[in-house]
Design a protein around this motif. Sequence first.
Motif, PDB file in Angstrom:
ATOM      1  N   ILE A   1      78.892  56.842  20.562  1.00 17.38           N
ATOM      2  CA  ILE A   1      77.781  56.020  19.615  1.00 17.38           C
ATOM      3  C   ILE A   1      76.270  55.558  20.509  1.00 17.38           C
ATOM      4  O   ILE A   1      75.189  55.709  19.877  1.00 17.38           O
ATOM      5  CB  ILE A   1      78.316  54.545  19.461  1.00 17.38           C
ATOM      6  N   LEU A   2      76.482  55.475  21.899  1.00 20.10           N
ATOM      7  CA  LEU A   2      75.227  55.053  22.445  1.00 20.10           C
ATOM      8  C   LEU A   2      74.368  56.105  22.476  1.00 20.10           C
ATOM      9  O   LEU A   2      73.169  56.386  22.559  1.00 20.10           O
ATOM     10  CB  LEU A   2      75.586  54.705  23.941  1.00 20.10           C
ATOM     11  N   GLU A   3      75.170  57.324  22.587  1.00 19.48           N
ATOM     12  CA  GLU A   3      74.341  58.716  22.958  1.00 19.48           C
ATOM     13  C   GLU A   3      73.668  59.131  21.661  1.00 19.48           C
ATOM     14  O   GLU A   3      72.688  59.717  21.493  1.00 19.48           O
ATOM     15  CB  GLU A   3      75.290  59.817  23.340  1.00 19.48           C
ATOM     16  N   ASN A   4      74.528  58.588  20.449  1.00 19.04           N
ATOM     17  CA  ASN A   4      73.858  59.007  19.222  1.00 19.04           C
ATOM     18  C   ASN A   4      72.529  58.163  18.953  1.00 19.04           C
ATOM     19  O   ASN A   4      71.444  58.430  18.312  1.00 19.04           O
ATOM     20  CB  ASN A   4      74.879  58.393  18.017  1.00 19.04           C
ATOM     21  N   SER A   5      72.565  56.966  19.547  1.00 21.86           N
ATOM     22  CA  SER A   5      71.122  56.484  19.666  1.00 21.86           C
ATOM     23  C   SER A   5      70.155  56.881  20.344  1.00 21.86           C
ATOM     24  O   SER A   5      68.720  57.054  19.991  1.00 21.86           O
ATOM     25  CB  SER A   5      71.399  54.725  20.200  1.00 21.86           C
ATOM     26  N   LEU A   6      70.478  57.615  21.520  1.00 19.09           N
ATOM     27  CA  LEU A   6      69.501  58.148  22.314  1.00 19.09           C
ATOM     28  C   LEU A   6      69.014  59.505  21.638  1.00 19.09           C
ATOM     29  O   LEU A   6      67.896  60.004  21.527  1.00 19.09           O
ATOM     30  CB  LEU A   6      70.071  58.626  23.839  1.00 19.09           C
ATOM     31  N   LYS A   7      70.002  60.364  20.960  1.00 23.65           N
ATOM     32  CA  LYS A   7      69.665  61.618  20.406  1.00 23.65           C
ATOM     33  C   LYS A   7      68.558  61.318  19.197  1.00 23.65           C
ATOM     34  O   LYS A   7      67.832  62.162  18.930  1.00 23.65           O
ATOM     35  CB  LYS A   7      71.068  62.155  19.992  1.00 23.65           C
ATOM     36  N   TYR A   8      69.159  60.343  18.259  1.00 23.19           N
ATOM     37  CA  TYR A   8      68.433  60.420  16.872  1.00 23.19           C
ATOM     38  C   TYR A   8      67.280  59.201  16.996  1.00 23.19           C
ATOM     39  O   TYR A   8      67.393  58.254  16.516  1.00 23.19           O
ATOM     40  CB  TYR A   8      69.429  59.974  15.802  1.00 23.19           C
TER      41      TYR A   8
ATOM     42  N   ASP B   1      69.093  50.359   6.891  1.00 22.34           N
ATOM     43  CA  ASP B   1      68.319  50.036   5.765  1.00 22.34           C
ATOM     44  C   ASP B   1      67.385  51.197   5.437  1.00 22.34           C
ATOM     45  O   ASP B   1      66.532  51.002   4.452  1.00 22.34           O
ATOM     46  CB  ASP B   1      67.367  48.716   6.440  1.00 22.34           C
ATOM     47  N   GLY B   2      67.757  52.424   5.770  1.00 24.21           N
ATOM     48  CA  GLY B   2      66.914  53.261   5.544  1.00 24.21           C
ATOM     49  C   GLY B   2      66.406  54.207   6.367  1.00 24.21           C
ATOM     50  O   GLY B   2      66.263  53.709   7.847  1.00 24.21           O
ATOM     51  N   LEU B   3      65.773  55.168   6.056  1.00 24.20           N
ATOM     52  CA  LEU B   3      64.959  56.158   7.113  1.00 24.20           C
ATOM     53  C   LEU B   3      63.995  55.416   7.715  1.00 24.20           C
ATOM     54  O   LEU B   3      63.202  54.628   7.285  1.00 24.20           O
ATOM     55  CB  LEU B   3      64.386  57.568   6.381  1.00 24.20           C
ATOM     56  N   GLY B   4      63.917  55.618   9.178  1.00 26.13           N
ATOM     57  CA  GLY B   4      63.005  54.982  10.035  1.00 26.13           C
ATOM     58  C   GLY B   4      63.238  53.427  10.455  1.00 26.13           C
ATOM     59  O   GLY B   4      62.466  52.697  11.247  1.00 26.13           O
ATOM     60  N   CYS B   5      64.640  52.879  10.007  1.00 22.01           N
ATOM     61  CA  CYS B   5      64.883  51.548  10.166  1.00 22.01           C
ATOM     62  C   CYS B   5      66.067  51.633  11.280  1.00 22.01           C
ATOM     63  O   CYS B   5      66.507  50.368  11.289  1.00 22.01           O
ATOM     64  CB  CYS B   5      65.357  50.965   8.874  1.00 22.01           C
ATOM     65  N   GLY B   6      66.364  52.536  11.916  1.00 18.34           N
ATOM     66  CA  GLY B   6      67.245  52.229  12.895  1.00 18.34           C
ATOM     67  C   GLY B   6      68.860  52.440  12.186  1.00 18.34           C
ATOM     68  O   GLY B   6      68.966  52.266  11.095  1.00 18.34           O
TER      69      GLY B   6
ATOM     70  N   ASP C   1      62.841  59.255  17.442  1.00 21.31           N
ATOM     71  CA  ASP C   1      61.514  60.103  17.742  1.00 21.31           C
ATOM     72  C   ASP C   1      60.832  59.077  18.298  1.00 21.31           C
ATOM     73  O   ASP C   1      59.589  59.510  18.281  1.00 21.31           O
ATOM     74  CB  ASP C   1      61.040  60.425  16.167  1.00 21.31           C
ATOM     75  N   LYS C   2      60.921  57.943  19.013  1.00 21.24           N
ATOM     76  CA  LYS C   2      60.094  57.257  19.592  1.00 21.24           C
ATOM     77  C   LYS C   2      60.224  57.420  21.123  1.00 21.24           C
ATOM     78  O   LYS C   2      61.232  57.887  21.752  1.00 21.24           O
ATOM     79  CB  LYS C   2      60.285  55.658  19.296  1.00 21.24           C
TER      80      LYS C   2
ATOM     81  N   GLY D   1      66.101  53.631  16.234  1.00 21.76           N
ATOM     82  CA  GLY D   1      65.916  55.176  15.702  1.00 21.76           C
ATOM     83  C   GLY D   1      65.450  55.483  14.501  1.00 21.76           C
ATOM     84  O   GLY D   1      65.057  54.839  13.611  1.00 21.76           O
ATOM     85  N   ILE D   2      65.796  56.947  14.179  1.00 19.08           N
ATOM     86  CA  ILE D   2      65.305  57.312  12.718  1.00 19.08           C
ATOM     87  C   ILE D   2      66.078  57.000  11.604  1.00 19.08           C
ATOM     88  O   ILE D   2      65.573  57.138  10.339  1.00 19.08           O
ATOM     89  CB  ILE D   2      65.212  58.876  12.712  1.00 19.08           C
ATOM     90  N   GLY D   3      67.137  56.241  11.710  1.00 22.32           N
ATOM     91  CA  GLY D   3      67.897  55.550  10.394  1.00 22.32           C
ATOM     92  C   GLY D   3      68.569  56.335   9.801  1.00 22.32           C
ATOM     93  O   GLY D   3      68.576  57.851  10.146  1.00 22.32           O
ATOM     94  N   LEU D   4      69.329  56.013   8.760  1.00 20.02           N
ATOM     95  CA  LEU D   4      70.092  56.634   7.921  1.00 20.02           C
ATOM     96  C   LEU D   4      69.809  56.455   6.293  1.00 20.02           C
ATOM     97  O   LEU D   4      69.423  55.494   5.976  1.00 20.02           O
ATOM     98  CB  LEU D   4      71.610  56.577   8.124  1.00 20.02           C
TER      99      LEU D   4
END
Length: 303
Positions: free
Chosen positions: A193-200, A279-284, A202-203, A227-230
């Motif tokens: 899960i932590l690596e997912n935060s690092l991988k996804y 909360d959507g794309l761009g919202c982590g 764009d900042k 991150g980029i959000g979902l």
Amino acid sequence: MLMAKLLDEKVEIATELGADRDYIAVIQAEEISRQMMVGTEGVFFLVLVLVGAWIIYRALVINERLKFAQQNFLMGVTHELKTPLASMKIYLDTLKSEKIPNEKKLEIIPRLKNDVDRLEQLVENILEAGRFEKSGYKVHKELFDIVQLINYSADTLKDHSLKQELVITKHGLPPELLFYGDRYALKRAIESILENSLKYSDKDRIEVDLTFEHDDKNISLTIADNGIGLEKKDTSMIFERFYRVGQVINQSKPGTGLGLFLAKEIIKAHGGDISAQSDGLGCGVQFTIQLKVMKHNENNIVS
């Protein structure tokens, strides 16, 4: 209309033949009963056809989804193998060169180790996914400090962050908390899960918040990133085997779609639950892990 016309014709014929009213009433009742039976059979057959069509449609959708997932997986594995192997070859050639200063060579070693770790994790994930499919995950429980494990996993993530600034903020972590479970499996789940935060992300500056809550019965660990959000439809799908957001061919992020699947299976094997919210794309994304506290007695462990 057709049924009513047929009934009228039968009544008319019976009347012309001199049938009495009782006989005509019997004819009418029998014809109405027959028409109702035909209508019921027609409705039943229509429902049967519709159900069959729906089952076939669902089977086709599942088959297409499986084909897409397999394609995602193969493309992801190919990318995951080629990228570290190519960089490892460059690093090894650089280390062999006598023209490169020793200081520069020392800078290469951590990057080389990261690529080796990445390949090792890929192989282990594939093997573990195969074991889960065959017989489910079998936990090997022991008593350990789960707070120490979380801190270690967070420090490991910092070691992997070579290109971006990583800031991890921790909330509510006690000095120590003993937990009865599979130490290495839970470490893998949390690190995935932590690596997912690092991988996804764009900042240039990645922010990860770890929030820990517990009482006598439950443990809750929330991992939130910037991150980029979902999109909403992806928040449950990301835990499926081989699932990756979007088309792999359009993705620049490495991965096989196994990390979060394995994390979910490990948490489930401990009687817990994992969920994702965005909360959507761009919202982590915010991941929440729920685990049950196991109390330790002198000779046994009870929930």
